[in-house]
Design a protein around this motif. Structure first.
Motif, PDB file in Angstrom:
ATOM      1  N   TYR A   3      68.427  48.814  -8.082  1.00 15.87           N
ATOM      2  CA  TYR A   3      68.784  49.639  -6.942  1.00 15.87           C
ATOM      3  C   TYR A   3      70.178  49.283  -6.477  1.00 15.87           C
ATOM      4  O   TYR A   3      70.580  48.123  -6.529  1.00 15.87           O
ATOM      5  CB  TYR A   3      67.808  49.424  -5.776  1.00 15.87           C
ATOM      6  N   CYS A   4      70.889  50.262  -5.969  1.00 16.87           N
ATOM      7  CA  CYS A   4      72.217  50.048  -5.417  1.00 16.87           C
ATOM      8  C   CYS A   4      72.093  49.241  -4.116  1.00 16.87           C
ATOM      9  O   CYS A   4      71.277  49.583  -3.260  1.00 16.87           O
ATOM     10  CB  CYS A   4      72.884  51.395  -5.134  1.00 16.87           C
ATOM     11  N   CYS A   7      73.418  51.950  -1.005  1.00 15.15           N
ATOM     12  CA  CYS A   7      72.652  53.133  -0.596  1.00 15.15           C
ATOM     13  C   CYS A   7      71.191  53.099  -1.033  1.00 15.15           C
ATOM     14  O   CYS A   7      70.447  54.021  -0.747  1.00 15.15           O
ATOM     15  CB  CYS A   7      73.321  54.394  -1.116  1.00 15.15           C
ATOM     16  N   SER A   9      69.898  53.554  -3.898  1.00 14.40           N
ATOM     17  CA  SER A   9      69.593  54.557  -4.919  1.00 14.40           C
ATOM     18  C   SER A   9      69.231  53.893  -6.246  1.00 14.40           C
ATOM     19  O   SER A   9      69.704  52.808  -6.561  1.00 14.40           O
ATOM     20  CB  SER A   9      70.811  55.452  -5.124  1.00 14.40           C
ATOM     21  N   GLN A  10      68.415  54.565  -7.029  1.00 14.87           N
ATOM     22  CA  GLN A  10      68.102  54.097  -8.375  1.00 14.87           C
ATOM     23  C   GLN A  10      69.099  54.639  -9.397  1.00 14.87           C
ATOM     24  O   GLN A  10      69.019  54.308 -10.568  1.00 14.87           O
ATOM     25  CB  GLN A  10      66.706  54.529  -8.790  1.00 14.87           C
ATOM     26  N   GLU A  11      70.048  55.429  -8.965  1.00 11.02           N
ATOM     27  CA  GLU A  11      71.050  56.017  -9.851  1.00 11.02           C
ATOM     28  C   GLU A  11      72.187  55.031 -10.085  1.00 11.02           C
ATOM     29  O   GLU A  11      73.354  55.335  -9.855  1.00 11.02           O
ATOM     30  CB  GLU A  11      71.577  57.324  -9.253  1.00 11.02           C
ATOM     31  N   CYS A  26      77.135  53.085  -9.199  1.00 12.52           N
ATOM     32  CA  CYS A  26      76.133  53.947  -8.550  1.00 12.52           C
ATOM     33  C   CYS A  26      76.658  55.376  -8.564  1.00 12.52           C
ATOM     34  O   CYS A  26      77.753  55.655  -8.064  1.00 12.52           O
ATOM     35  CB  CYS A  26      75.883  53.495  -7.111  1.00 12.52           C
ATOM     36  N   ASP A  28      75.408  57.843  -6.914  1.00 12.39           N
ATOM     37  CA  ASP A  28      75.243  58.492  -5.618  1.00 12.39           C
ATOM     38  C   ASP A  28      76.360  58.152  -4.633  1.00 12.39           C
ATOM     39  O   ASP A  28      76.934  59.030  -4.011  1.00 12.39           O
ATOM     40  CB  ASP A  28      73.891  58.138  -5.005  1.00 12.39           C
ATOM     41  N   CYS A  29      76.685  56.857  -4.479  1.00 10.83           N
ATOM     42  CA  CYS A  29      77.669  56.467  -3.466  1.00 10.83           C
ATOM     43  C   CYS A  29      78.976  55.949  -4.050  1.00 10.83           C
ATOM     44  O   CYS A  29      79.934  55.728  -3.320  1.00 10.83           O
ATOM     45  CB  CYS A  29      77.083  55.428  -2.509  1.00 10.83           C
TER      46      CYS A  29
END
Length: 56
Positions: A3-4, A7, A9-11, A26, A28-29
Motif C-alpha cells: 500500500y502507498c 494515500c 492505495s494498492q496501485e 503510486c 494514484d498520488c
C-alpha cells in the motif's frame, strides 16, 4: 499486499530495483520512494484506516 504510505492505495508498483534497492511508484498520488506499507490481511488494513481517521 503493498500500500502507498501517502494515500493508502494498492496501485503501487516497483519501478527500479537492483543495487539501489526497490523504488516504488503510486499511480494514484504519484508517490515515489522506497518505503511502502506491507499488510498481510484486509482486517489489518481496515484497522490501519480506522487509526488514521482517529488521528486526523
Amino acid at each position: 499486499m503493498f500500500y502507498c504510505p501517502v494515500c493508502k492505495s494498492q496501485e503501487i508498483f516497483p519501478v527500479v530495483g537492483g543495487y539501489v534497492g526497490q523504488i516504488y511508484l503510486c499511480k494514484d498520488c504519484g508517490y515515489r520512494g522506497s518505503f511502502v506499507l506491507e499488510i498481510d490481511s484486509a482486517d489489518a488494513f481496515r484497522e490501519l484506516e480506522k487509526d488514521d481517521k482517529e488521528h486526523k
